[in-house]
Design a protein around this motif. Structure first.
Motif, PDB file in Angstrom:
ATOM      1  N   TYR A 234      85.816 -20.271   9.808  1.00  0.00           N
ATOM      2  CA  TYR A 234      85.341 -19.138   9.993  1.00  0.00           C
ATOM      3  C   TYR A 234      84.431 -19.098  11.145  1.00  0.00           C
ATOM      4  O   TYR A 234      83.391 -19.327  10.626  1.00  0.00           O
TER       5      TYR A 234
ATOM      6  N   VAL B 192      88.918 -16.331  11.906  1.00  0.00           N
ATOM      7  CA  VAL B 192      89.497 -17.610  10.851  1.00  0.00           C
ATOM      8  C   VAL B 192      90.789 -18.582  11.356  1.00  0.00           C
ATOM      9  O   VAL B 192      91.506 -18.321  11.458  1.00  0.00           O
TER      10      VAL B 192
ATOM     11  N   MET C  32      87.819   5.747   7.966  1.00  0.00           N
ATOM     12  CA  MET C  32      88.020   4.339   8.175  1.00  0.00           C
ATOM     13  C   MET C  32      87.535   3.479   6.710  1.00  0.00           C
ATOM     14  O   MET C  32      86.022   3.807   7.030  1.00  0.00           O
TER      15      MET C  32
ATOM     16  N   VAL D 145      88.254   0.350   3.280  1.00  0.00           N
ATOM     17  CA  VAL D 145      88.895  -0.875   3.250  1.00  0.00           C
ATOM     18  C   VAL D 145      88.711  -0.869   1.718  1.00  0.00           C
ATOM     19  O   VAL D 145      87.272  -0.886   1.559  1.00  0.00           O
TER      20      VAL D 145
ATOM     21  N   ARG E 236      88.449  -6.434   1.760  1.00  0.00           N
ATOM     22  CA  ARG E 236      86.610  -5.904   3.063  1.00  0.00           C
ATOM     23  C   ARG E 236      87.083  -7.959   3.587  1.00  0.00           C
ATOM     24  O   ARG E 236      86.288  -8.943   2.976  1.00  0.00           O
ATOM     25  N   LYS E 237      86.272  -8.204   4.480  1.00  0.00           N
ATOM     26  CA  LYS E 237      86.047  -9.240   5.418  1.00  0.00           C
ATOM     27  C   LYS E 237      87.341 -10.094   5.599  1.00  0.00           C
ATOM     28  O   LYS E 237      86.826 -11.857   5.637  1.00  0.00           O
ATOM     29  N   LYS E 238      88.618  -9.955   5.757  1.00  0.00           N
ATOM     30  CA  LYS E 238      88.987 -10.620   5.834  1.00  0.00           C
ATOM     31  C   LYS E 238      90.479 -10.809   6.790  1.00  0.00           C
ATOM     32  O   LYS E 238      91.457 -10.926   7.468  1.00  0.00           O
ATOM     33  N   GLY E 239      89.664  -9.271   8.023  1.00  0.00           N
ATOM     34  CA  GLY E 239      90.583  -9.106   8.981  1.00  0.00           C
ATOM     35  C   GLY E 239      91.598  -7.963   8.962  1.00  0.00           C
ATOM     36  O   GLY E 239      92.148  -7.386   9.712  1.00  0.00           O
TER      37      GLY E 239
ATOM     38  N   GLY F 248      90.506  -4.687   8.239  1.00  0.00           N
ATOM     39  CA  GLY F 248      89.381  -3.427   9.353  1.00  0.00           C
ATOM     40  C   GLY F 248      90.587  -3.435  10.733  1.00  0.00           C
ATOM     41  O   GLY F 248      90.569  -2.747  11.045  1.00  0.00           O
ATOM     42  N   GLU F 249      89.862  -4.787  11.272  1.00  0.00           N
ATOM     43  CA  GLU F 249      90.038  -5.060  12.886  1.00  0.00           C
ATOM     44  C   GLU F 249      91.839  -4.809  12.380  1.00  0.00           C
ATOM     45  O   GLU F 249      92.050  -3.822  13.498  1.00  0.00           O
TER      46      GLU F 249
ATOM     47  N   ARG G 262      79.188   5.198  10.918  1.00  0.00           N
ATOM     48  CA  ARG G 262      77.637   4.968   9.705  1.00  0.00           C
ATOM     49  C   ARG G 262      77.137   3.178  10.544  1.00  0.00           C
ATOM     50  O   ARG G 262      78.011   2.220  11.166  1.00  0.00           O
TER      51      ARG G 262
ATOM     52  N   PHE H 296      80.961  -4.289  12.974  1.00  0.00           N
ATOM     53  CA  PHE H 296      82.155  -4.298  13.015  1.00  0.00           C
ATOM     54  C   PHE H 296      83.381  -3.146  14.180  1.00  0.00           C
ATOM     55  O   PHE H 296      83.852  -4.126  14.945  1.00  0.00           O
TER      56      PHE H 296
ATOM     57  N   LYS I 201      82.406  -5.295  17.810  1.00  0.00           N
ATOM     58  CA  LYS I 201      83.680  -6.853  17.913  1.00  0.00           C
ATOM     59  C   LYS I 201      84.046  -6.096  18.799  1.00  0.00           C
ATOM     60  O   LYS I 201      85.731  -6.939  18.976  1.00  0.00           O
TER      61      LYS I 201
END
Ligand code: COA
Length: 309
Positions: free
Chosen positions: A83, A90, A239, A241, A246-249, A251-252, A275, A281, A284
């Motif tokens: 990562y 990743v 928005m 997840v 989470r933190k797996k892309g 949301g992106e 928030r 997030f 980026k």
């Protein structure tokens, strides 16, 4: 020893301190590191590499793994996932001992790592890069189903960037009602279901997207056209997840699909009440803060953010 995955001829496992000598032997070979430049000069440096890998295993649940031939327990090299926080992506990578080149091990290991990354870690996509002159690596990427997306300079070296999307993750239009499955546990936990309803949810100009992992709804986003504006401005809302995804892309992916849809509708910009915890997030993804910090009762500190599409 933590075992990760296996194929017909090989298995992958986590590295441990006793592997320093394997890493040293592999990375001191000029031919192995010709296109990557990650030469290791001492056994101590190799030990340091393993300490860093243990950190990655703990923090992200993945890293570079030792590739072992089943038949005789030979150490062939490594293959794994890294990562890159600055790039928020990743990447899969590998190095193999020269004497095992040309036998399909890189492709076999890379395929198994991708499959582990998609099904066990649930990553939304995996990237890879290969030096422009490294045709062998490029062939592995092609055989593994990667798509070449651009050419760029990486540490002053010309490389191709590749990506492969998780086939188990789909982004689809959903109804306002369906968003509640995720809005409720994530955005309004412990509060009545009615608090998940947003004014404007059912307007014709509003749309909702859902992220489905193996057909289960795991993430949602809503885009609402701002009525009072004369230009084509949309507000991003709701928005969310689910925790385990989470933190797996994901949301992106949701935001990128939503922006694409806004563009198709002639939208020129997107804004939101973000928030405070989600500021990084959105930053980026190219959003900028504007105005002062403000508080939304029962939810917390927020900033307004916007992006020109
Ligand atoms: C904000 C939220 C929607 C983001 O969803 P997500 O699926 O985790 O989003 P991503 O995975 O694309 O990115 C989240 C972070 O993980 C990082 N990331 C992406 N892939 C990663 C990986 N494989 N390993 C580690 N981190 C990774 C991203 O860089 C980003 O980092 P940052 O928060 O430091 O900027 C989610 O955290 C959420 O639902 N939070 C609670 C509700 C909320 O705050 N909603 C926003 C309201 S304004």
């Amino acid at each position: 020893m933590k075992y990760i995955t296996e194929t017909e001829r090989i298995y992958l496992r986590e590295f441990n301190t006793e592997d320093a000598r394997h890493i040293f032997e592999l990375h001191k070979d000029e031919d192995v590191v010709r296109f990557t430049g990650d030469k290791i000069k001492t056994l101590k440096e190799a030990g340091h590499e393993i300490t860093q890998l243990s950190g990655s295993y703990k923090k992200y649940g993945f890293g570079r793994w030792a590739v072992i031939r089943k038949r005789d327990e030979s150490f062939l090299g490594w293959c794994g996932l890294t990562y890159y926080p600055d790039l928020a992506r990743v990447e899969v990578g590998f190095r193999f001992n020269k004497k095992f080149w040309g036998q399909g091990f890189a492709t076999e290991a890379t395929k198994s790592v991708i499959s582990y990354g998609f099904s066990s870690i649930k990553l939304s996509k995996i990237y890879a890069h290969a030096h422009k002159l490294n045709t062998s690596s490029q062939k592995v990427m092609e055989k593994c189903g990667f798509t070449k997306i651009k050419e760029f300079e990486y540490n002053d070296v010309p490389v191709y960037l590749y990506v492969k999307k998780n086939p188990d993750l789909l982004i689809e239009f959903i109804s306002a009602q369906e968003t509640f499955q995720v809005r409720h546990p994530v955005l309004r936990p412990g509060r009545p279901l009615e608090t998940c309803v947003f004014e404007g949810d059912d307007l014709k100009s509003t749309f909702h997207l859902g992220a489905f992992y193996n057909k289960n709804l795991v993430g949602v986003v809503t885009m609402m056209k701002s009525a009072e504006k004369t230009e084509n401005v949309f507000q991003l809302r709701g928005m969310a997840v689910l925790d385990d995804y989470r933190k797996k892309g994901i949301g992106e992916e949701l935001v990128c699909h939503a922006e694409e849809e806004v563009r198709k509708k002639g939208g020129t910009s997107v804004w939101m009440n973000a928030r405070q915890v989600a500021l990084n997030f959105y930053m980026k993804l190219g959003y900028e803060k504007f105005g002062e910090k403000f508080n939304i009762p029962k939810i917390g500190a927020h900033y307004k953010m916007k992006k020109q599409l």
